[in-house]
Design an enzyme around this catalytic site. Sequence first.
Site, PDB file in Angstrom:
ATOM      1  N   LYS A 157      37.960  46.810  48.115  1.00  0.00           N
ATOM      2  CA  LYS A 157      37.454  48.176  47.859  1.00  0.00           C
ATOM      3  C   LYS A 157      38.133  48.784  46.650  1.00  0.00           C
ATOM      4  O   LYS A 157      37.511  49.456  45.844  1.00  0.00           O
ATOM      5  CB  LYS A 157      37.760  49.087  49.065  1.00  0.00           C
ATOM      6  CG  LYS A 157      36.767  49.016  50.176  1.00  0.00           C
ATOM      7  CD  LYS A 157      36.891  50.226  51.104  1.00  0.00           C
ATOM      8  CE  LYS A 157      38.252  50.375  51.733  1.00  0.00           C
ATOM      9  NZ  LYS A 157      38.538  49.533  52.856  1.00  0.00           N
ATOM     10  N   GLY A 158      39.445  48.533  46.547  1.00  0.00           N
ATOM     11  CA  GLY A 158      40.226  49.106  45.446  1.00  0.00           C
ATOM     12  C   GLY A 158      39.703  48.633  44.100  1.00  0.00           C
ATOM     13  O   GLY A 158      39.611  49.411  43.150  1.00  0.00           O
ATOM     14  N   ASP A 192      46.956  49.765  45.588  1.00  0.00           N
ATOM     15  CA  ASP A 192      45.678  50.007  44.904  1.00  0.00           C
ATOM     16  C   ASP A 192      45.827  51.012  43.763  1.00  0.00           C
ATOM     17  O   ASP A 192      45.070  50.964  42.789  1.00  0.00           O
ATOM     18  CB  ASP A 192      44.615  50.509  45.893  1.00  0.00           C
ATOM     19  CG  ASP A 192      43.856  49.335  46.521  1.00  0.00           C
ATOM     20  OD1 ASP A 192      43.779  48.265  45.883  1.00  0.00           O
ATOM     21  OD2 ASP A 192      43.361  49.488  47.651  1.00  0.00           O
ATOM     22  N   LYS A 194      23.284  40.264  58.892  1.00  0.00           N
ATOM     23  CA  LYS A 194      23.490  40.987  60.152  1.00  0.00           C
ATOM     24  C   LYS A 194      24.809  41.785  60.193  1.00  0.00           C
ATOM     25  O   LYS A 194      24.802  42.957  60.592  1.00  0.00           O
ATOM     26  CB  LYS A 194      23.408  40.009  61.324  1.00  0.00           C
ATOM     27  CG  LYS A 194      23.270  40.664  62.687  1.00  0.00           C
ATOM     28  CD  LYS A 194      21.896  41.265  62.936  1.00  0.00           C
ATOM     29  CE  LYS A 194      20.897  40.204  63.330  1.00  0.00           C
ATOM     30  NZ  LYS A 194      19.518  40.684  63.364  1.00  0.00           N
ATOM     31  N   CYS A 220      65.269  45.286  38.147  1.00  0.00           N
ATOM     32  CA  CYS A 220      65.926  46.033  39.220  1.00  0.00           C
ATOM     33  C   CYS A 220      66.983  45.166  39.913  1.00  0.00           C
ATOM     34  O   CYS A 220      68.024  44.920  39.324  1.00  0.00           O
ATOM     35  CB  CYS A 220      64.879  46.597  40.175  1.00  0.00           C
ATOM     36  SG  CYS A 220      65.465  48.101  40.987  1.00  0.00           S
ATOM     37  N   ARG A 280      68.647  52.388  44.814  1.00  0.00           N
ATOM     38  CA  ARG A 280      69.774  53.224  45.275  1.00  0.00           C
ATOM     39  C   ARG A 280      71.082  52.822  44.603  1.00  0.00           C
ATOM     40  O   ARG A 280      72.021  53.582  44.560  1.00  0.00           O
ATOM     41  CB  ARG A 280      69.975  53.045  46.785  1.00  0.00           C
ATOM     42  CG  ARG A 280      68.898  53.640  47.646  1.00  0.00           C
ATOM     43  CD  ARG A 280      69.276  53.571  49.119  1.00  0.00           C
ATOM     44  NE  ARG A 280      68.082  53.507  49.951  1.00  0.00           N
ATOM     45  CZ  ARG A 280      67.332  54.559  50.269  1.00  0.00           C
ATOM     46  NH1 ARG A 280      67.657  55.750  49.841  1.00  0.00           N
ATOM     47  NH2 ARG A 280      66.264  54.405  51.017  1.00  0.00           N
ATOM     48  N   HIS A 306      61.389  49.515  36.537  1.00  0.00           N
ATOM     49  CA  HIS A 306      60.266  48.601  36.809  1.00  0.00           C
ATOM     50  C   HIS A 306      59.218  48.696  35.705  1.00  0.00           C
ATOM     51  O   HIS A 306      58.245  49.452  35.853  1.00  0.00           O
ATOM     52  CB  HIS A 306      59.621  48.956  38.153  1.00  0.00           C
ATOM     53  CG  HIS A 306      60.499  48.674  39.325  1.00  0.00           C
ATOM     54  ND1 HIS A 306      60.409  47.513  40.055  1.00  0.00           N
ATOM     55  CD2 HIS A 306      61.497  49.395  39.873  1.00  0.00           C
ATOM     56  CE1 HIS A 306      61.318  47.536  41.024  1.00  0.00           C
ATOM     57  NE2 HIS A 306      61.991  48.663  40.935  1.00  0.00           N
ATOM     58  N   GLU A 336      56.917  46.756  34.973  1.00  0.00           N
ATOM     59  CA  GLU A 336      55.601  46.240  35.409  1.00  0.00           C
ATOM     60  C   GLU A 336      54.672  47.357  35.876  1.00  0.00           C
ATOM     61  O   GLU A 336      53.450  47.224  35.820  1.00  0.00           O
ATOM     62  CB  GLU A 336      55.782  45.188  36.520  1.00  0.00           C
ATOM     63  CG  GLU A 336      56.217  45.700  37.894  1.00  0.00           C
ATOM     64  CD  GLU A 336      57.726  45.904  38.054  1.00  0.00           C
ATOM     65  OE1 GLU A 336      58.420  46.009  37.029  1.00  0.00           O
ATOM     66  OE2 GLU A 336      58.204  45.992  39.206  1.00  0.00           O
TER      67      GLU A 336
END
Length: 547
Positions: free
Chosen positions: A17-18, A71, A190, A382, A463, A508, A510
Amino acid sequence: MAKFIFVTGGVTSSLGKGIIAASLAKLLQARGLRATIQKFDPYINVDPGTLNPYEHGECYVTDDGAETDLDLGHYERFLNIATSQANNVTTGRIYQTVINKERAGDYLGKTVQVVPHITDEIKRRMLQLGEGDKYDIVITEIGGTVGDIESLPFIEAVRQLQWELPEEDCLVVHLTLIPYLRAAKELKTKPTQHSVRMLSQEGVHPDIIVCRTEKPLNFELRRKIALFCNVKTEAVIEAADAPTIYEVPLAMMREKLDLICLKKLGITQYNEPELARWKEFLDKLKYPKTSVSIGLIGKYVELQDAYKSILEAFVHAGALNECKVNVVNVHSEHITPSNAHEKLGHLDGLLVAPGFGQRGIEGKIVAIQYARETGLPFFGICLGMQMSVIEFARNVIGLKKAHSTEMDPETPEPVIDMMEEQKKIKAMGGTMRLGAYPCDLKEGSLAHRIYGSAHISERHRHRWEFNSAYATQFEEAGMVLSGLNPETGLVEVVELPNHPFFIGVQYHPELKSTVEAPAPLFVHFVAAARRFAERRETPVGVKKELI
Ligand code: GLN
């Protein structure tokens, strides 16, 4: 006020769906409309930040520090616009808002109920992004599958909006599966009929049915689906399996999904789709000139969705380099000093992934030592950056017991330590250092050359941090601390200048990589892997050459 498109799913989960929602948004954007997407998830976690990647795949972080569904990553990669907390809402967040209001006395005297209080809060949030004059179209993806108990309030909210909004301001796209029965050599409609019936029983009538299918849908089948599901034949859209998700917008354009939506929404002002850059990217992706193998070292490698944004960033960076990136999954728990060459010797680059906790840590450190000593391009993200700091402390500086207090709280050499502001935090949800922070890059460093700028902004989720008490020791031993947070001095980037490509980042990169703007670090890492592959015939050793 914007117009609204709702995307629901039936028959099974994981139909994409995404991707369909993102593809539709891309086409609308390519036609000059301002489109955005939001996702409503039926689970009770307030956000997916507390979910294990095995449960839910990667947790995607937005600029404003929201921990969201993966998503949203697709939305950003397709649309090249940033999403925010408002773009991802869960049942947990809806209930939390309603319960907080109840405690504050906002409903004093009233019984608080799913209908209307929960559904009103869902509707408020569904409409929120459409306020002001920011967007022409807001696409809302409803997570889960029609018929699930937990998605009922969301479907009910869509039903009410379908009734409340002017006819031309709202439409529903329902995504289903048309399975192919090999024994009967037939596509079966169906399950789709049942799924649409279920949606109708919940009061929502779809305007468009998008059919995931392995085989082409002929006209007869389309007519049959249209007849039984009460939609126009042209509103039955074929969504065949595609070799890459980036083909899907073009496939949807061939099926006229965008035009059917525009017609139903009464939008008459739009352009021919401007997809030149998208097509150029696809061409490069489909016809690469070379290839590289990059090892992805992590502990969730068997699960594709756990590192979704990293894998997609390699797709973007690979296309720009006209190079196919074969990502080789290497389980960090399986790497030891005696098998490192066997496991890593055939690779052209090594990416050590983000992560949490003790499992697989020593394997990551061994892999980084191998890359550092053999000149294999290395990129740490990270936790991967933190492990490169520990490896350097142990094997170059000679702090044999160096560790992160995350894995060894009693370590005598805490080269990675918990951030000061994190020490007092006890609650787990949404409490890490999250979202975009500025970073200043050292003039002339590898990072500076890669970004082509001394001031960048990247997203975070951690953290622990580099313990600045050790900064001088690291610098004297040859590690360059090339990226610092301008306000706190927090070390964001480390690199080794006497290596062909060795860089670790606390953030991050990415998460910001899109088709139109691939993340610079990935682009240059793939380029370094390419150079390494070209030279791999000659004996390897630490090379001084830089990009
Ligand atoms: N566990 C590490 C930290 O919290 C790294 C987190 C990550 O890789 N996202 O700092």
